[in-house]
Design a protein around this motif. Structure first.
Motif, mmCIF file in Angstrom:
data_model
loop_
_atom_site.group_PDB
_atom_site.id
_atom_site.type_symbol
_atom_site.label_atom_id
_atom_site.label_comp_id
_atom_site.label_asym_id
_atom_site.label_seq_id
_atom_site.Cartn_x
_atom_site.Cartn_y
_atom_site.Cartn_z
ATOM 1 N N ARG A 69 6.799 1.527 10.972
ATOM 2 C CA ARG A 69 6.298 0.257 10.430
ATOM 3 C C ARG A 69 5.002 0.482 9.648
ATOM 4 O O ARG A 69 4.817 -0.080 8.566
ATOM 5 N N THR A 70 4.122 1.314 10.174
ATOM 6 C CA THR A 70 2.864 1.611 9.483
ATOM 7 C C THR A 70 3.138 2.286 8.147
ATOM 8 O O THR A 70 2.526 1.943 7.125
ATOM 9 N N GLU A 71 4.064 3.246 8.140
ATOM 10 C CA GLU A 71 4.406 3.938 6.888
ATOM 11 C C GLU A 71 4.941 2.959 5.853
ATOM 12 O O GLU A 71 4.565 3.011 4.679
ATOM 13 N N LEU A 72 5.796 2.039 6.301
ATOM 14 C CA LEU A 72 6.347 1.040 5.385
ATOM 15 C C LEU A 72 5.240 0.148 4.823
ATOM 16 O O LEU A 72 5.212 -0.137 3.617
ATOM 17 N N LEU A 73 4.318 -0.273 5.673
ATOM 18 C CA LEU A 73 3.240 -1.134 5.207
ATOM 19 C C LEU A 73 2.309 -0.400 4.244
ATOM 20 O O LEU A 73 1.833 -0.979 3.263
ATOM 21 N N VAL A 74 2.053 0.886 4.488
ATOM 22 C CA VAL A 74 1.214 1.675 3.579
ATOM 23 C C VAL A 74 1.896 1.804 2.225
ATOM 24 O O VAL A 74 1.255 1.652 1.173
ATOM 25 N N LEU A 75 3.200 2.069 2.224
ATOM 26 C CA LEU A 75 3.929 2.164 0.962
ATOM 27 C C LEU A 75 3.890 0.856 0.187
ATOM 28 O O LEU A 75 3.718 0.835 -1.029
ATOM 29 N N ARG A 76 4.041 -0.255 0.883
ATOM 30 C CA ARG A 76 3.971 -1.563 0.224
ATOM 31 C C ARG A 76 2.583 -1.791 -0.376
ATOM 32 O O ARG A 76 2.452 -2.300 -1.491
ATOM 33 N N GLU A 78 0.417 0.488 -1.292
ATOM 34 C CA GLU A 78 0.247 1.377 -2.441
ATOM 35 C C GLU A 78 0.981 0.831 -3.657
ATOM 36 O O GLU A 78 0.484 0.881 -4.784
ATOM 37 N N ARG A 79 2.186 0.311 -3.442
ATOM 38 C CA ARG A 79 2.960 -0.253 -4.553
ATOM 39 C C ARG A 79 2.235 -1.453 -5.142
ATOM 40 O O ARG A 79 2.149 -1.605 -6.357
ATOM 41 N N ARG A 80 1.699 -2.314 -4.282
ATOM 42 C CA ARG A 80 0.960 -3.477 -4.791
ATOM 43 C C ARG A 80 -0.259 -3.046 -5.586
ATOM 44 O O ARG A 80 -0.555 -3.603 -6.638
ATOM 45 N N ALA A 81 -0.985 -2.058 -5.044
ATOM 46 C CA ALA A 81 -2.182 -1.586 -5.747
ATOM 47 C C ALA A 81 -1.801 -0.992 -7.096
ATOM 48 O O ALA A 81 -2.485 -1.214 -8.096
ATOM 49 N N LEU A 82 -0.709 -0.248 -7.124
ATOM 50 C CA LEU A 82 -0.249 0.349 -8.380
ATOM 51 C C LEU A 82 0.168 -0.726 -9.367
ATOM 52 O O LEU A 82 -0.176 -0.679 -10.550
ATOM 53 N N CYS A 83 0.897 -1.723 -8.893
ATOM 54 C CA CYS A 83 1.358 -2.791 -9.775
ATOM 55 C C CYS A 83 0.204 -3.638 -10.279
ATOM 56 O O CYS A 83 0.245 -4.152 -11.394
ATOM 57 N N ASP A 84 -0.837 -3.809 -9.445
ATOM 58 C CA ASP A 84 -1.990 -4.600 -9.873
ATOM 59 C C ASP A 84 -2.797 -3.873 -10.943
ATOM 60 O O ASP A 84 -3.425 -4.503 -11.788
#
Length: 92
Positions: A69-76, A78-84
């Motif tokens: 769950r932690t890995e999934l949340l970190v990936l999300r 990171e994706r949000r930060a990248l998209c922003d």
């Protein structure tokens, strides 16, 4: 006077009989369960060991689930930060 002492004796006998019946019923009620002989029962240490094994397995499962769950949340995140950071037309 003799009749009142006879009544007291009779009342005492009746009270004693009622008490004996109640105690006998209570003992019979306790004996209705099945009794497992001590030789076939696992010792307390064995029960504690089995309990600890199950608890450890549950903890391992919980830790794995939390890790995933932690890995999934970190990936999300990171994706949000990248998209922003990047314009939407450069992601295509």
């Amino acid at each position: 006077m003799a009749s009142s002492s006879g009544f007291v004796v009779q009342a005492a006998v009746v009270l004693l009989a009622v008490q004996l019946v109640c105690v006998g019923a209570a003992e019979a009620e306790q004996e209705t369960g099945t009794v497992i002989p001590a030789e076939s029962r696992p010792c307390v240490d064995c029960h504690a060991f089995e309990f600890m094994q199950r608890a450890l397995q549950d903890l391992k499962k919980t830790a794995f689930n939390l890790d995933a769950r932690t890995e999934l949340l970190v990936l999300r995140a990171e994706r949000r930060a990248l998209c922003d950071c990047m314009p939407t037309n450069s992601l295509l």
